[in-house]
Enzyme design. Structure first.
Site, PDB file in Angstrom:
ATOM      1  N   ARG A 152      28.913  46.518  43.968  1.00  0.00           N
ATOM      2  CA  ARG A 152      29.633  46.118  45.169  1.00  0.00           C
ATOM      3  C   ARG A 152      28.743  46.431  46.372  1.00  0.00           C
ATOM      4  NH1 ARG A 152      33.563  49.051  42.053  1.00  0.00           N
ATOM      5  NH2 ARG A 152      35.286  47.708  41.364  1.00  0.00           N
ATOM      6  N   LYS A 176      35.094  52.375  43.644  1.00  0.00           N
ATOM      7  CA  LYS A 176      36.446  52.463  44.202  1.00  0.00           C
ATOM      8  C   LYS A 176      37.185  53.663  43.618  1.00  0.00           C
ATOM      9  CE  LYS A 176      37.281  47.597  45.328  1.00  0.00           C
ATOM     10  NZ  LYS A 176      38.138  46.426  45.060  1.00  0.00           N
ATOM     11  N   HIS A 244      28.510  39.557  47.371  1.00  0.00           N
ATOM     12  CA  HIS A 244      29.497  39.436  46.298  1.00  0.00           C
ATOM     13  C   HIS A 244      29.149  38.307  45.336  1.00  0.00           C
ATOM     14  CE1 HIS A 244      33.000  41.656  45.217  1.00  0.00           C
ATOM     15  NE2 HIS A 244      33.721  40.587  44.988  1.00  0.00           N
ATOM     16  N   ARG A 247      27.061  39.760  42.691  1.00  0.00           N
ATOM     17  CA  ARG A 247      27.889  40.516  41.734  1.00  0.00           C
ATOM     18  C   ARG A 247      28.571  39.554  40.754  1.00  0.00           C
ATOM     19  NH1 ARG A 247      30.941  45.325  40.838  1.00  0.00           N
ATOM     20  NH2 ARG A 247      33.198  45.011  40.673  1.00  0.00           N
ATOM     21  N   HIS A 270      35.465  47.958  36.879  1.00  0.00           N
ATOM     22  CA  HIS A 270      36.834  47.470  37.012  1.00  0.00           C
ATOM     23  C   HIS A 270      37.798  48.432  36.319  1.00  0.00           C
ATOM     24  CE1 HIS A 270      35.532  43.002  37.612  1.00  0.00           C
ATOM     25  NE2 HIS A 270      35.583  43.660  38.747  1.00  0.00           N
ATOM     26  N   TYR A 279      36.104  36.184  34.654  1.00  0.00           N
ATOM     27  CA  TYR A 279      34.783  35.634  34.362  1.00  0.00           C
ATOM     28  C   TYR A 279      34.763  34.862  33.049  1.00  0.00           C
ATOM     29  CZ  TYR A 279      33.409  38.488  38.271  1.00  0.00           C
ATOM     30  OH  TYR A 279      33.331  39.027  39.527  1.00  0.00           O
TER      31      TYR A 279
END
Length: 303
Positions: A152, A176, A244, A247, A270, A279
Site C-alpha cells: 500500500r 492496516k 494502487h 498493487r 488482507h 482478483y
C-alpha cells in the site's frame, strides 16, 4: 417555490445551526448537509409535503426516486439519504417527530468495481528507468518495491531503514490495524534499493525514512503519486499510473502465475479472503476474453 421560501426550510436551518454550534462540524461537512437538504426541501415541496410531520416512508422513497432520476449516482444518493436520516433524527430528538421515516429506506448498493491493472509488458516499460539521477534512482526503487511486494502507498512511505534487510532479501511492513508482516524482496528490488541507499545520504536525511524528498524529510504520499504519474507519461504507459494500480497489478500477476489465493492474501495483508477474491474475478475476465477470441465454439452464432 425555492427552498428558502418553503415552510420546510426553518427546521432545516435549525438543524444546520445545531451542526455548526453544538456539533461543531467542519465547514465542508456543514456545506454538504446544507446542499443535500436544500435539494430535498425542493423535492418535498413538489410532493406536496407542507410540514415535516407529514413525511412518511412513501415520501422518502419518492424523494430517492426523484433524486436518482435527476442523475444522482449511488454514492451521492446514499449521502443524500444519510443527510435526511440525520436531520429527521434531530427532529425526533426534539420531540417534533415520533419516528424517523427514512430509517427503513436505503440507497441502492454501489456496484463492486474491479480494480484496473497493467499488463506485464506495461509494467516492464514503466520500470525501464536507467538513470544516474538520484531522484530517478529513488523513484525506480519505489516502483520496484511497490510492484515487487504489492505494498500500500502508506506502507511504502512509512518504511524505515531498519525495516529492510537487503542481505536476507526481506522487508518488514506495518499495515492496516498496525499489523506487521514480513515480505520477500525480489532481486531487482534489492539491487535498486542498494543503489538508492548509497545515494540517500546526499539528501541530508532528517529521519530514518527509507524514501526521502529533496528536503531530506520523509517523502509524502502526494509526492509519490505525482512522481509515479509523471513516470507513466515519460515511459509511454497508456493508462494513468498510480501506486494502487501497481498493487493491483502485483496481485493479479501473482494469482495468474500461482493460483494460490491464500498466499496472495498474506502478501497483500488482507484481513479477509473475500477482499483478495476480487482478483480471481479479474483473472476470470482475462481468461474469458482469451476464450471468446480463440475457441471455435465460442464463435457460435457468428457468420
Amino acid at each position: 417555490m425555492t427552498a428558502g421560501e418553503s415552510p420546510l426550510q426553518p427546521k432545516v436551518d435549525a438543524f444546520l445551526r445545531y451542526l455548526r454550534v453544538e456539533r461543531q462540524l467542519s465547514p465542508l461537512t456543514q456545506a454538504s448537509y446544507a446542499h443535500q437538504l436544500t435539494a430535498l426541501v425542493v423535492i418535498a415541496d413538489d410532493l406536496g409535503v407542507a410540514e415535516w410531520t407529514q413525511l412518511d416512508v412513501s415520501h422518502v422513497r419518492s424523494m430517492a426516486t426523484r433524486s436518482k432520476r435527476q442523475g444522482l449516482q449511488a454514492a451521492s444518493l446514499a449521502l443524500r439519504l444519510s443527510a435526511l436520516r440525520s436531520f429527521l433524527d434531530f427532529l425526533v430528538g426534539r420531540g417534533e417527530l415520533k419516528a424517523n421515516p427514512a430509517k427503513g429506506v436505503s440507497a441502492p448498493r454501489n456496484g463492486r468495481h474491479l480494480p484496473k491493472n497493467m499488463d506485464v509488458d506495461e509494467v516492464d516499460r514503466l520500470l525501464d528507468i536507467d538513470s544516474t539521477d538520484p531522484l530517478a534512482v529513488r523513484d525506480r526503487a519505489m516502483l520496484e518495491i511497490m510492484y515487487g511486494d504489492g505494498l500500500r502507498l502508506a506502507e511504502m512511505v512509512n518504511l524505515d531503514c531498519g525495516h529492510i534487510d537487503l542481505d536476507a532479501g526481506e522487508v518488514r511492513v506495518v499495515g492496516k490495524g498496525n499489523k506487521e508482516r514480513k515480505l520477500p524482496l525480489g532481486k531487482s528490488a534489492v539491487a535498486w534499493l542498494r543503489h538508492w541507499l548509497a545515494l540517500r545520504e546526499f539528501f541530508a536525511p532528517e529521519d530514518n525514512a527509507v524514501f526521502l524528498a529533496k528536503t531530506g524529510k520523509r517523502i509524502s504520499m502526494r509526492n509519490v503519486q505525482k512522481r509515479f504519474a509523471e513516470w507513466g507519461i515519460k515511459q509511454g504507459v497508456e493508462s494513468h499510473v498510480h501506486p494502487h494500480k501497481l498493487r493491483h497489478s502485483f496481485a493479479t500477476h501473482m494469482l495468474e502465475s500461482s493460483g494460490d489465493l491464500r498466499a496472495v492474501q498474506e502478501l497483500l495483508g488482507h484481513a479477509n479472503l473475500s477482499t483478495t477474491q476480487i482478483y480471481t474475478h479479474l483473472d476470470f475476465q482475462h481468461l474469458a476474453q482469451v476464450y471468446d477470441a480463440a475457441h471455435p465454439r465460442a464463435k457460435r452464432g457468428k457468420s
